[in-house]
Design an enzyme around this catalytic site. Structure first.
Site, PDB file in Angstrom:
ATOM      1  N   LYS A  53      60.838  32.992  47.926  1.00  0.00           N
ATOM      2  CA  LYS A  53      59.540  33.400  47.365  1.00  0.00           C
ATOM      3  C   LYS A  53      58.395  33.105  48.331  1.00  0.00           C
ATOM      4  CE  LYS A  53      59.843  30.519  43.880  1.00  0.00           C
ATOM      5  NZ  LYS A  53      61.143  29.924  44.222  1.00  0.00           N
ATOM      6  N   ARG A 111      62.098  18.284  52.833  1.00  0.00           N
ATOM      7  CA  ARG A 111      61.525  17.778  51.580  1.00  0.00           C
ATOM      8  C   ARG A 111      62.510  16.885  50.842  1.00  0.00           C
ATOM      9  NH1 ARG A 111      59.325  23.196  48.766  1.00  0.00           N
ATOM     10  NH2 ARG A 111      60.156  22.086  46.962  1.00  0.00           N
ATOM     11  N   ARG A 134      67.322  21.108  40.189  1.00  0.00           N
ATOM     12  CA  ARG A 134      66.252  22.112  40.146  1.00  0.00           C
ATOM     13  C   ARG A 134      66.807  23.476  39.742  1.00  0.00           C
ATOM     14  NH1 ARG A 134      64.152  21.606  45.870  1.00  0.00           N
ATOM     15  NH2 ARG A 134      62.679  23.249  45.327  1.00  0.00           N
TER      16      ARG A 134
HETATM   17  P1  ADP Z   1      61.213  29.414  47.867  1.00  0.00           P
HETATM   18  O1  ADP Z   1      59.733  29.510  48.115  1.00  0.00           O
HETATM   19  O2  ADP Z   1      61.702  30.473  46.931  1.00  0.00           O
HETATM   20  O3  ADP Z   1      61.632  28.056  47.462  1.00  0.00           O
HETATM   21  P2  ADP Z   1      61.492  29.626  50.775  1.00  0.00           P
HETATM   22  O4  ADP Z   1      60.687  30.831  51.119  1.00  0.00           O
HETATM   23  O5  ADP Z   1      60.906  28.305  51.080  1.00  0.00           O
HETATM   24  O6  ADP Z   1      61.951  29.711  49.238  1.00  0.00           O
HETATM   25  O7  ADP Z   1      62.916  29.780  51.470  1.00  0.00           O
HETATM   26  C1  ADP Z   1      63.916  28.772  51.352  1.00  0.00           C
HETATM   27  C2  ADP Z   1      64.586  28.549  52.708  1.00  0.00           C
HETATM   28  O8  ADP Z   1      65.383  29.703  53.033  1.00  0.00           O
HETATM   29  C3  ADP Z   1      63.614  28.384  53.876  1.00  0.00           C
HETATM   30  O9  ADP Z   1      64.188  27.491  54.801  1.00  0.00           O
HETATM   31  C4  ADP Z   1      63.497  29.794  54.457  1.00  0.00           C
HETATM   32  O10 ADP Z   1      63.178  29.762  55.853  1.00  0.00           O
HETATM   33  C5  ADP Z   1      64.902  30.355  54.211  1.00  0.00           C
HETATM   34  N1  ADP Z   1      64.914  31.789  53.898  1.00  0.00           N
HETATM   35  C6  ADP Z   1      63.970  32.512  53.235  1.00  0.00           C
HETATM   36  N2  ADP Z   1      64.340  33.807  53.099  1.00  0.00           N
HETATM   37  C7  ADP Z   1      65.565  33.910  53.692  1.00  0.00           C
HETATM   38  C8  ADP Z   1      66.499  35.000  53.883  1.00  0.00           C
HETATM   39  N3  ADP Z   1      66.235  36.238  53.433  1.00  0.00           N
HETATM   40  N4  ADP Z   1      67.653  34.713  54.535  1.00  0.00           N
HETATM   41  C9  ADP Z   1      67.921  33.448  54.966  1.00  0.00           C
HETATM   42  N5  ADP Z   1      67.099  32.385  54.827  1.00  0.00           N
HETATM   43  C10 ADP Z   1      65.937  32.613  54.188  1.00  0.00           C
HETATM   44  P1  ADP Z   2      60.458  25.901  45.562  1.00  0.00           P
HETATM   45  O1  ADP Z   2      59.585  26.801  46.415  1.00  0.00           O
HETATM   46  O2  ADP Z   2      61.578  25.326  46.340  1.00  0.00           O
HETATM   47  O3  ADP Z   2      60.891  26.560  44.298  1.00  0.00           O
HETATM   48  P2  ADP Z   2      57.998  24.660  44.910  1.00  0.00           P
HETATM   49  O4  ADP Z   2      57.330  24.232  46.151  1.00  0.00           O
HETATM   50  O5  ADP Z   2      57.545  25.919  44.263  1.00  0.00           O
HETATM   51  O6  ADP Z   2      59.557  24.688  45.159  1.00  0.00           O
HETATM   52  O7  ADP Z   2      57.901  23.524  43.811  1.00  0.00           O
HETATM   53  C1  ADP Z   2      58.278  22.199  44.097  1.00  0.00           C
HETATM   54  C2  ADP Z   2      58.149  21.364  42.815  1.00  0.00           C
HETATM   55  O8  ADP Z   2      56.785  21.387  42.374  1.00  0.00           O
HETATM   56  C3  ADP Z   2      58.943  21.868  41.626  1.00  0.00           C
HETATM   57  O9  ADP Z   2      60.283  21.413  41.631  1.00  0.00           O
HETATM   58  C4  ADP Z   2      58.132  21.292  40.465  1.00  0.00           C
HETATM   59  O10 ADP Z   2      58.393  19.912  40.296  1.00  0.00           O
HETATM   60  C5  ADP Z   2      56.710  21.430  40.962  1.00  0.00           C
HETATM   61  N1  ADP Z   2      56.109  22.716  40.556  1.00  0.00           N
HETATM   62  C6  ADP Z   2      55.696  23.729  41.366  1.00  0.00           C
HETATM   63  N2  ADP Z   2      55.188  24.749  40.649  1.00  0.00           N
HETATM   64  C7  ADP Z   2      55.283  24.370  39.340  1.00  0.00           C
HETATM   65  C8  ADP Z   2      54.937  24.989  38.097  1.00  0.00           C
HETATM   66  N3  ADP Z   2      54.402  26.230  38.046  1.00  0.00           N
HETATM   67  N4  ADP Z   2      55.176  24.298  36.964  1.00  0.00           N
HETATM   68  C9  ADP Z   2      55.709  23.073  36.984  1.00  0.00           C
HETATM   69  N5  ADP Z   2      56.065  22.442  38.110  1.00  0.00           N
HETATM   70  C10 ADP Z   2      55.863  23.067  39.287  1.00  0.00           C
END
Ligand code: ADP
Ligand code: ADP
Ligand code: ZN
Length: 214
Positions: free
Chosen positions: A13, A160, A171
Site C-alpha cells: 500500500k 521495524r 498483524r
Molecule cells: P504496506 O504499506 O502495505 O505495509 P509496503 O509498501 O511497505 O507495504 O511494502 C512492504 C514491503 O514489500 C516493502 O519492503 C516493499 O519495498 C516491498 N514491496 C512492495 N511492493 C512490492 C512488490 N510488488 N513486490 C515485491 N516487494 C514489494
Molecule cells: P503496514 O503498512 O505494515 O500495514 P502501518 O504503518 O500502516 O503498517 O501501521 C503500523 C501500525 O500502526 C499498525 O499495526 C497499527 O498498530 C497502527 N495503525 C496504523 N494505522 C492505523 C489505523 N488506521 N487504525 C489503528 N491502528 C493503526
C-alpha cells in the site's frame, strides 16, 4: 482524486500510495507514518500508540479517527489525497463517511492490493524503513543505493520492531478480523477496485493507473 488503499500489512500500500501521490500531486496520508513520527518525537499520542503497535494491535479508533479527519481538512487536501492504512475498521470507515458527507464530498476509489499471507510473511523480513522521511525499501525487491541508508534523506534505515515474524502473523490475524470486512463495505458502495499485489511494483502501479484513468 480521493483514494483509499486497502490491503494486508506488507501488501505494498505504502509503496503504491507514494507513487500515486507523486503522479497526481496529492498528499499521501499514512496513519502508520503519523504514529511513528509521534513516537519518534515523544508526544502523548506517540506514547499511547506505541503500546498497541508493538503488540501488533490496532491503535483505538478514538485516537485515530479525529486525527485523519483533521488532516483531510487541511488546505493541501483540497485537490484530493490518498489514504494509506486508514480506515482499518468499520467504525473508522463510518467516521470517514460522516466527515465526507458533512463536506459534500465522496471517495473516488478504494483500491485493494491483494497479496496472500504466505507472500507477505516472506516480504516483511526484507522491509527497511526510514523513520525520518517515510520511504520504504526492500533488501531484495527495492534495495537502497547504499545498504541501510535512505536514498531520499540519508538517514539510517531500520527494520521495524513490528515486522518481526511473530508480530507479522498477529498483524495478519488482526487484518483478517478487523480490516478485511472493509472490502465488502466499499464493494457495497460501488468504489472497490482490486489489483494483484504479487506482480512487480511497476506492474502493480500500471494496474492502479489504469483504474484511476478510467
Ligand atoms: P504496506 O504499506 O502495505 O505495509 P509496503 O509498501 O511497505 O507495504 O511494502 C512492504 C514491503 O514489500 C516493502 O519492503 C516493499 O519495498 C516491498 N514491496 C512492495 N511492493 C512490492 C512488490 N510488488 N513486490 C515485491 N516487494 C514489494
Ligand atoms: P503496514 O503498512 O505494515 O500495514 P502501518 O504503518 O500502516 O503498517 O501501521 C503500523 C501500525 O500502526 C499498525 O499495526 C497499527 O498498530 C497502527 N495503525 C496504523 N494505522 C492505523 C489505523 N488506521 N487504525 C489503528 N491502528 C493503526
Ligand atoms: Zn529518508
Amino acid at each position: 482524486m480521493k483514494i483509499i488503499m486497502l490491503g494486508a500489512p506488507g501488501a505494498g500500500k505504502g509503496t503504491q500510495a507514494k507513487m500515486i501521490a507523486a503522479k497526481y500531486e496529492i498528499p499521501h496520508i499514512s496513519t502508520g507514518d503519523i504514529f511513528r513520527a509521534n513516537i519518534k518525537n515523544g508526544t502523548e499520542l506517540g506514547k499511547k500508540a506505541k503500546s498497541y503497535m508493538d503488540q501488533g494491535l490496532l491503535v483505538p479508533d478514538e485516537l485515530t479517527c479525529d486525527l485523519v479527519v483533521d488532516r483531510i481538512s487541511q488546505d493541501d487536501c483540497a485537490k484530493g489525497y490518498i489514504l494509506d492504512g486508514f480506515p482499518r475498521t468499520i467504525p473508522q470507515a463510518e467516521a470517514l463517511d460522516r466527515a465526507l458527507e458533512a463536506r459534500g464530498e465522496k471517495m473516488d476509489y478504494a483500491i485493494d492490493v491483494d497479496v496472500a499471507d504466505e507472500v507477505i510473511v516472506n516480504r516483511m523480513g526484507g522491509r527497511r524503513c526510514c523513520v525520518n522521511c517515510g520511504m520504504t525499501y526492500h533488501v531484495e525487491f527495492n534495495a537502497p543505493k547504499t545498504e541501510d541508508v535512505c536514498d531520499s534523506c540519508g538517514e539510517k534505515l531500520i527494520l521495524r520492531d513490528d515486522d518481526k515474524p511473530e508480530t507479522v502473523q498477529k498483524r495478519l490475524n488482526v487484518y483478517h478480523e478487523q480490516t478485511q470486512p472493509l472490502i465488502d463495505f466499499y464493494s457495497g458502495k460501488g468504489i472497490l477496485k482490486s489489483v494483484d499485489g504479487t506482480m512487480d511494483m511497476n506492474d502493480v502501479f500500471a494496474a492502479i493507473v489504469k483504474i484511476t484513468e478510467g
